[in-house]
Design a protein around this motif. Structure first.
Motif, PDB file in Angstrom:
ATOM      1  N   LYS A  78     -27.654  -9.971  12.297  1.00  0.00           N
ATOM      2  CA  LYS A  78     -28.918 -10.055  13.036  1.00  0.00           C
ATOM      3  C   LYS A  78     -29.389  -8.689  13.523  1.00  0.00           C
ATOM      4  O   LYS A  78     -30.360  -8.608  14.289  1.00  0.00           O
ATOM      5  N   ASN A  79     -28.696  -7.630  13.114  1.00  0.00           N
ATOM      6  CA  ASN A  79     -29.031  -6.274  13.577  1.00  0.00           C
ATOM      7  C   ASN A  79     -29.133  -6.226  15.101  1.00  0.00           C
ATOM      8  O   ASN A  79     -30.081  -5.641  15.650  1.00  0.00           O
ATOM      9  N   SER A  80     -28.176  -6.839  15.756  1.00  0.00           N
ATOM     10  CA  SER A  80     -28.262  -6.981  17.200  1.00  0.00           C
ATOM     11  C   SER A  80     -26.975  -6.554  17.897  1.00  0.00           C
ATOM     12  O   SER A  80     -25.881  -6.642  17.328  1.00  0.00           O
ATOM     13  N   VAL A  81     -27.157  -6.111  19.137  1.00  0.00           N
ATOM     14  CA  VAL A  81     -26.032  -5.810  20.012  1.00  0.00           C
ATOM     15  C   VAL A  81     -26.262  -6.530  21.333  1.00  0.00           C
ATOM     16  O   VAL A  81     -27.419  -6.725  21.739  1.00  0.00           O
ATOM     17  N   TYR A  82     -25.194  -6.950  21.961  1.00  0.00           N
ATOM     18  CA  TYR A  82     -25.280  -7.747  23.176  1.00  0.00           C
ATOM     19  C   TYR A  82     -24.438  -7.116  24.275  1.00  0.00           C
ATOM     20  O   TYR A  82     -23.478  -6.388  24.001  1.00  0.00           O
ATOM     21  N   LEU A  83     -24.804  -7.437  25.514  1.00  0.00           N
ATOM     22  CA  LEU A  83     -24.007  -7.025  26.658  1.00  0.00           C
ATOM     23  C   LEU A  83     -23.819  -8.243  27.547  1.00  0.00           C
ATOM     24  O   LEU A  83     -24.766  -8.684  28.212  1.00  0.00           O
ATOM     25  N   GLN A  84     -22.618  -8.793  27.516  1.00  0.00           N
ATOM     26  CA  GLN A  84     -22.272  -9.911  28.381  1.00  0.00           C
ATOM     27  C   GLN A  84     -21.823  -9.336  29.716  1.00  0.00           C
ATOM     28  O   GLN A  84     -20.856  -8.571  29.767  1.00  0.00           O
ATOM     29  N   MET A  85     -22.508  -9.725  30.782  1.00  0.00           N
ATOM     30  CA  MET A  85     -22.219  -9.189  32.108  1.00  0.00           C
ATOM     31  C   MET A  85     -21.761 -10.316  33.016  1.00  0.00           C
ATOM     32  O   MET A  85     -22.516 -11.268  33.250  1.00  0.00           O
ATOM     33  N   ASN A  86     -20.542 -10.224  33.488  1.00  0.00           N
ATOM     34  CA  ASN A  86     -19.972 -11.230  34.385  1.00  0.00           C
ATOM     35  C   ASN A  86     -19.723 -10.629  35.758  1.00  0.00           C
ATOM     36  O   ASN A  86     -19.660  -9.400  35.916  1.00  0.00           O
ATOM     37  N   SER A  87     -19.565 -11.515  36.735  1.00  0.00           N
ATOM     38  CA  SER A  87     -19.268 -11.081  38.107  1.00  0.00           C
ATOM     39  C   SER A  87     -20.207  -9.964  38.554  1.00  0.00           C
ATOM     40  O   SER A  87     -19.768  -8.918  39.073  1.00  0.00           O
ATOM     41  N   LEU A  88     -21.476 -10.200  38.385  1.00  0.00           N
ATOM     42  CA  LEU A  88     -22.465  -9.168  38.692  1.00  0.00           C
ATOM     43  C   LEU A  88     -22.483  -8.841  40.179  1.00  0.00           C
ATOM     44  O   LEU A  88     -22.287  -9.728  41.035  1.00  0.00           O
ATOM     45  N   LYS A  89     -22.743  -7.564  40.458  1.00  0.00           N
ATOM     46  CA  LYS A  89     -22.778  -7.055  41.824  1.00  0.00           C
ATOM     47  C   LYS A  89     -24.157  -6.453  42.099  1.00  0.00           C
ATOM     48  O   LYS A  89     -24.842  -6.029  41.161  1.00  0.00           O
ATOM     49  N   PRO A  90     -24.550  -6.353  43.357  1.00  0.00           N
ATOM     50  CA  PRO A  90     -25.843  -5.712  43.660  1.00  0.00           C
ATOM     51  C   PRO A  90     -25.949  -4.310  43.077  1.00  0.00           C
ATOM     52  O   PRO A  90     -27.046  -3.892  42.662  1.00  0.00           O
ATOM     53  N   GLU A  91     -24.840  -3.596  43.000  1.00  0.00           N
ATOM     54  CA  GLU A  91     -24.883  -2.236  42.453  1.00  0.00           C
ATOM     55  C   GLU A  91     -25.075  -2.202  40.939  1.00  0.00           C
ATOM     56  O   GLU A  91     -25.236  -1.121  40.363  1.00  0.00           O
ATOM     57  N   ASP A  92     -25.072  -3.348  40.292  1.00  0.00           N
ATOM     58  CA  ASP A  92     -25.411  -3.415  38.872  1.00  0.00           C
ATOM     59  C   ASP A  92     -26.921  -3.464  38.647  1.00  0.00           C
ATOM     60  O   ASP A  92     -27.378  -3.417  37.493  1.00  0.00           O
ATOM     61  N   THR A  93     -27.674  -3.580  39.722  1.00  0.00           N
ATOM     62  CA  THR A  93     -29.129  -3.599  39.612  1.00  0.00           C
ATOM     63  C   THR A  93     -29.636  -2.307  38.990  1.00  0.00           C
ATOM     64  O   THR A  93     -29.329  -1.210  39.480  1.00  0.00           O
ATOM     65  N   ALA A  94     -30.394  -2.445  37.905  1.00  0.00           N
ATOM     66  CA  ALA A  94     -30.870  -1.264  37.177  1.00  0.00           C
ATOM     67  C   ALA A  94     -31.746  -1.720  36.015  1.00  0.00           C
ATOM     68  O   ALA A  94     -31.782  -2.912  35.678  1.00  0.00           O
ATOM     69  N   VAL A  95     -32.414  -0.756  35.406  1.00  0.00           N
ATOM     70  CA  VAL A  95     -33.035  -0.983  34.113  1.00  0.00           C
ATOM     71  C   VAL A  95     -31.978  -0.652  33.055  1.00  0.00           C
ATOM     72  O   VAL A  95     -31.385   0.435  33.092  1.00  0.00           O
ATOM     73  N   TYR A  96     -31.755  -1.588  32.153  1.00  0.00           N
ATOM     74  CA  TYR A  96     -30.735  -1.430  31.125  1.00  0.00           C
ATOM     75  C   TYR A  96     -31.401  -1.070  29.804  1.00  0.00           C
ATOM     76  O   TYR A  96     -32.345  -1.749  29.367  1.00  0.00           O
ATOM     77  N   TYR A  97     -30.884  -0.016  29.165  1.00  0.00           N
ATOM     78  CA  TYR A  97     -31.449   0.492  27.924  1.00  0.00           C
ATOM     79  C   TYR A  97     -30.464   0.330  26.773  1.00  0.00           C
ATOM     80  O   TYR A  97     -29.279   0.675  26.901  1.00  0.00           O
ATOM     81  N   CYS A  98     -30.965  -0.150  25.667  1.00  0.00           N
ATOM     82  CA  CYS A  98     -30.199  -0.202  24.431  1.00  0.00           C
ATOM     83  C   CYS A  98     -30.346   1.129  23.710  1.00  0.00           C
ATOM     84  O   CYS A  98     -31.447   1.707  23.686  1.00  0.00           O
ATOM     85  N   VAL A  99     -29.247   1.611  23.113  1.00  0.00           N
ATOM     86  CA  VAL A  99     -29.277   2.902  22.421  1.00  0.00           C
ATOM     87  C   VAL A  99     -28.602   2.785  21.063  1.00  0.00           C
ATOM     88  O   VAL A  99     -27.762   1.911  20.854  1.00  0.00           O
TER      89      VAL A  99
END
Length: 126
Positions: A78-99
């Motif tokens: 699928k020409n795709s990459v994923y980011l599974q994020m568990n146990s999220l914290k307030p400090e994970d708040t951000a704009v996330y960029y794929c590279v």
């Protein structure tokens, strides 16, 4: 050229999980030769490395702050990459960029990545 389009961001509560997706396209994109990963930038802070695969998919690199909570994966069909994020914290708040980076090593150094998506906002708040 390579186009990267992120999706899956949103507002979640601390402790929740969220999965980000990134779809790649373009004539220059070659699944067999591209390192792919994620960076993030929080308000008022510098952009920071989150996770990446090397070009062959044989090595994965994680920031210490997300080790054990986040998992990067790829679906080459699928020409795709994923980011599974568990146990999220307030400090994970951000704009996330794929590279992406042709023949890349999955380095933490942002200057090595030639292609960037527009970003998707993740907000962790109660």
């Amino acid at each position: 050229q390579v186009q990267l389009v992120e999706s899956g961001g949103g507002l979640v509560q601390p402790g929740d999980s969220l999965t980000l997706s990134c779809a790649a396209s373009g004539r220059a994109f070659d699944n067999a030769a591209m390192a792919m990963g994620w960076f993030r930038q929080a308000p008022g802070k510098e952009r920071e490395f989150v996770a990446a695969d090397n070009w062959s998919g044989t090595s994965r690199n994680y920031a210490e702050s997300v080790q054990g909570r986040f998992t990067i994966s790829r679906d080459n069909a699928k020409n795709s990459v994923y980011l599974q994020m568990n146990s999220l914290k307030p400090e994970d708040t951000a704009v996330y960029y794929c590279v992406a980076d042709r023949w890349g090593t999955g380095t933490i150094d942002s200057v090595e990545y030639d292609y960037w998506g527009q970003g998707t906002q993740v907000t962790v708040s109660s």
